[in-house]
Scaffold this motif. Structure first.
Motif, mmCIF file in Angstrom:
data_model
loop_
_atom_site.group_PDB
_atom_site.id
_atom_site.type_symbol
_atom_site.label_atom_id
_atom_site.label_comp_id
_atom_site.label_asym_id
_atom_site.label_seq_id
_atom_site.Cartn_x
_atom_site.Cartn_y
_atom_site.Cartn_z
ATOM 1 N N HIS A 32 32.459 -7.206 -11.431
ATOM 2 C CA HIS A 32 31.991 -8.349 -10.650
ATOM 3 C C HIS A 32 31.247 -9.303 -11.583
ATOM 4 C CE1 HIS A 32 29.998 -10.768 -7.594
ATOM 5 N NE2 HIS A 32 30.850 -10.253 -6.717
ATOM 6 N N ARG A 71 32.691 -14.274 -7.691
ATOM 7 C CA ARG A 71 33.872 -13.450 -7.446
ATOM 8 C C ARG A 71 33.965 -12.405 -8.555
ATOM 9 N NH1 ARG A 71 38.448 -15.599 -10.285
ATOM 10 N NH2 ARG A 71 39.763 -15.181 -8.498
ATOM 11 N N TYR A 72 35.021 -11.607 -8.537
ATOM 12 C CA TYR A 72 35.221 -10.659 -9.611
ATOM 13 C C TYR A 72 35.688 -11.389 -10.856
ATOM 14 C CZ TYR A 72 34.336 -6.487 -6.924
ATOM 15 O OH TYR A 72 33.714 -5.510 -6.216
ATOM 16 N N ARG A 86 27.236 -9.559 -2.229
ATOM 17 C CA ARG A 86 26.359 -9.986 -3.326
ATOM 18 C C ARG A 86 26.295 -11.505 -3.383
ATOM 19 N NH1 ARG A 86 28.131 -6.243 -8.366
ATOM 20 N NH2 ARG A 86 26.148 -6.957 -9.187
ATOM 21 N N ASP A 118 32.006 -10.904 0.323
ATOM 22 C CA ASP A 118 31.296 -10.404 -0.842
ATOM 23 C C ASP A 118 29.795 -10.481 -0.548
ATOM 24 O OD1 ASP A 118 30.415 -9.740 -3.309
ATOM 25 O OD2 ASP A 118 31.914 -10.936 -4.369
#
Lengths: 476, 312
Positions: A339, A326-327, A409, A407
């Motif tokens: 991030h 997560r961020y 990524r 997300d």
């Protein structure tokens, strides 16, 4: 009815100077009767009236309610900076009041794949305990301080890990196994990581452990941009220095035998044949050079083995993977959240986990989720569900929600990672660990089928943390 | 004052009061001289005071009838009028007569008669509006009990009608609990309540797994005490490892839900093993806890809490 004064005159025992009772009533004023009594409080002086005593309601404009705040008395000196945290994070690995369990085997390089040890509690050898402590594998919330010495139950998944280690060592071309351990709270994920580390230490592997990924992302350690990176990556040099010191301390036996074999562009001059543990120590000493040295160390560890310099396999573990999917709490220079995958150390781990960066000498990359106070990471949950569906060979793999941002990524990093799901112990395993509790003297009941069934059910189907809580911790 | 009007009025009130009772058959209309009746009229205002109403219209206004009327005297319809408790005495006598009449009929074994809830003493006193003592009413109940033991296949209609008068409006013994059974899938269902929670449990034979609203026991209840409450019925009877519990709980708080589950599990367990009922009762799993939150009252902050004392 006789007057009260006369009653008071009646002597309980003979008065010092005998006097007719009637006379007392007639001749003496009532005030003098006090002298007649043998009790002291009658002759004591009348307490002076205090101005605000409760003789009636308070006057107008006077505060009726008079509650004084109790003053907190300060005694002793206040705790020094960091003292409370040290107490909170203190790890106790022994309870001298607990009994020593007779006949408990130790984990060794011979028995890590021994199926007969399943359902038994196996001790952790003393040398490995020091290494595990160095890499912070023991958590303060775990019940190590309840028993005589560190030991852990060998469950089916532990045996599976032992087989992974064997597989890596015997595979042609040095295999890398990548797994994410998931399971509900208290199901033994962190302990499974610890067991993996134990086996790796016993096998002479190099162990790199990130004990709690939360420390990397919640903004409690300093960070700075890494030059010549696009997108910009951020380095946490103090954390890296600490990590290097842990690596050096824990793997001293292995790293001291390995020497530098490549040329590195380092900001400090170093000896060309320096041993790897000293290299790590150099980085641990100076946070400014910690990250380049970490990179150099990793390059050395992943350098292809030659006949002269055999590089051991690596176990790379991380606890609390949902914190890095997560961020992070860090902000970039244009005040945008960073991030977590843009943090250099996190990216390093993610590359290893996703397979983007290979481990040429073989190894295992293990991550575990953390269920206590976990931040929301819906993408990770989806990725885990997808991975499980893929392994199970399901026809329909769960798809991302069409109207919710996912997300990418995170999805990419988890694309071909398998999931190791920890459920509750089965009844035999539960019985094994409860017999260990009883043998340690921490469970003072007869371990029979009824007790095991009861505790197993109360623990929500053998969740090992709950089992320990109700058998050992909550003992009345 | 017209005596005829008064008499009819009084009679109307008494019929309204005693609508369930048929008029007593033993009462006779005896026309006697008219002097006495007005004095007793004001003292008592029930049916048993005197006699049936006099139908003055039937008398022709001839000289002869006027002469007759002059001689008419109202006497009580029932000879038990002067006992002070005429209805009770009539009831007792009529039941005794009934028993005398049918005492030779065969009876069932003691305790095998149909269970009937007779009127309570208080209910009977209201129905006759007479100060009947409990012991006296006991005599009636004794007779009713004896009459009720006449063999059901031979009970005369007359007896049934007589007994009908003394039954409570609702017979609680008619309310027989439906016997629950294990369904073809091996599930037994039980419902339990506590405070404002309601739990429904399906119990099957198994290995001791528990699912509550789709969650495991440890996920559903954080406190170990609540977990133990939820499966207390199984624990008290040492059946934890033998049954699986699948439950739905709604409403209330955590403790209420856990204790509603106690009751529901116990009831479902009694379907599987009815012989466990005494053990479960000893464990306190059979009776629903009737306590609920006490209502708030006006002038109070909560049910009982008074506002703080303020000086003027």
């Amino acid at each position: 009815m006789p007057p009260s004064t006369c009653l008071r005159c009646l002597p309980i025992r003979p008065a010092p100077s005998p006097r007719p009772v009637l006379l007392c009533h007639i001749a003496l004023p009532p005030a003098q009767t006090a002298a007649f009594s043998t009790t002291t409080n009658l002759s004591a002086a009348v307490a002076k009236k205090r101005p605000n005593s409760h003789t009636g309601p308070p006057k107008r404009g006077v505060k009726a309610l008079n509650i004084k705040k109790t003053q907190r008395i300060k005694s002793g000196r206040p705790p020094a900076p960091g003292e409370r945290k040290a107490l909170r994070k203190r790890i106790v690995l022994s309870n001298t009041n607990a009994l020593e369990v007779q006949g408990m085997p130790d984990l060794s390089d011979k028995n890590i794949t021994d199926a007969s040890l399943v359902c038994r509690v196996v001790g952790i050898p003393g040398l490995v305990v020091d290494s595990l402590r160095a890499v912070e594998a023991f958590k303060p919330t775990q019940g190590w301080g309840l028993f005589r010495r560190p030991a852990a139950l060998v469950r089916k998944e532990t045996l599976q890990l032992g087989r992974y280690i064997q597989e890596v060592e015997t595979a042609e071309g040095k295999k890398t196994i990548r797994r994410v351990v998931v399971g509900e709270r208290g199901s033994g994920k962190s302990t499974l990581l610890l067991q993996a580390m134990t086996m790796a230490f016993v096998k002479g592997w190099v162990v790199v452990n990130i004990p709690d990924a939360k420390d990397l992302t919640i903004g409690h350690t300093e960070y700075g941009p890494l030059f010549n990176t696009n997108p910009t990556q951020y380095v946490q040099k103090t954390y890296t220095a600490n990590l290097l010191s842990q690596i050096s301390k824990a793997n001293k036996a292995v790293l001291s035998k390995l020497q530098l074999s490549q040329q590195h562009d380092l900001p400090i001059p170093i000896q060309s044949n320096i041993s790897l543990d000293r290299l790590a120590d150099l980085g641990a000493r100076d946070p400014d050079v910690a990250y380049p040295i970490f990179q150099a160390l990793w390059a050395e560890l992943t350098a292809p083995s030659t006949k002269g310099a055999v590089r051991p396999p690596i176990l790379f573990t991380l606890d609390g993977i949902n914190q890095i999917m997560r961020y992070s709490a860090y902000l970039s220079s244009d005040v945008k959240p960073i991030h977590a995958h843009d943090l250099a150390l996190v990216r390093h781990f993610i590359n290893a986990l996703s397979g983007a960066q290979a481990l040429p000498n073989g190894g295992i990359v293990l991550a575990a989720t953390c269920e206590s106070g976990k931040p929301p990471s819906p993408t990770l949950e989806l990725a885990v569900a997808q991975s499980e569906a893929r392994v199970a060979g399901a026809e329909e793999v769960p798809q991302p929600h069409p109207y919710k941002a996912m997300d990418q990524r995170v999805l990419d990093s988890m694309r071909d990672v398998e999931v190791l799901r920890l459920k509750g112990l089965d009844k035999d395993e539960a019985r094994g660990i409860m017999e260990y509790y009883a043998a340690s003297g921490m469970l003072r009941e007869r371990v029979d089928e009824g007790l095991v069934a009861e505790k197993w059910t109360l623990a929500g189907g053998g969740v090992v943390g709950e089992l320990e809580r109700e058998s050992v911790r909550m003992r009345i | 004052m017209k005596p005829s009007v008064l008499l009819r009025h009084v009679n109307g009130v008494s019929t309204a009061l005693k609508c369930t009772h048929p008029p007593c058959k033993g009462r006779l209309f005896r026309p006697v001289a008219s002097k006495l009746f007005s004095t007793t009229q004001h003292q008592r205002a029930t049916e048993s005071i005197a006699a049936s109403p006099i139908d003055f219209d039937s008398f022709q206004s001839t000289q002869l009838s006027r002469d007759i009327l002059r001689k008419v005297r109202v006497v009580p319809a029932s000879p038990s009028y002067f006992t002070g408790k005429p209805d009770f005495t009539d009831n007792l006598l009529s039941l005794q007569a009934l028993l005398r009449k049918y005492q030779t009929l065969p009876v069932v074994q003691p305790g095998h008669a149909p269970r009937i809830a007779w009127k309570t003493h208080a209910q009977y006193k209201v129905s006759v509006s007479e100060p009947v003592k409990a012991a006296k009413y006991g005599k009636i109940v004794q007779l009713l009990h004896r009459l009720n033991h006449i063999h059901p296949s031979l009970v005369p209609e007359e007896v049934l009608e007589a007994l009908q008068l003394y039954k409570r409006d609702v017979n609680p013994y008619d309310n027989v609990a439906v016997l629950q059974t294990v369904d073809p899938y091996g599930r037994a269902r039980g419902v339990g309540r506590r405070k404002t929670s309601t739990a429904t449990v399906w119990l099957v034979e198994g290995e001791g797994e528990v699912l509550i609203n789709g969650k495991s026991l440890s996920q559903a209840f954080g406190r170990i005490h609540d977990r133990e409450s939820a499966i207390w019925a199984l624990k008290a009877t040492k059946r934890i490892g033998r049954y699986n519990v699948w439950a739905l709980v709604r409403g209330g708080g955590i403790t209420g839900q856990a204790e509603a589950l106690t009751l529901a599990v116990a009831k479902a367990l009694m379907v599987h093993e009815p012989a466990l009922k005494p053990a479960l009762r000893r464990a306190g799993c059979v009776t629903r806890d009737p306590r609920i939150v006490e209502r708030k009252k006006p002038g109070k902050l909560k049910a009982r809490k008074m506002p703080a004392w303020v000086k003027r």
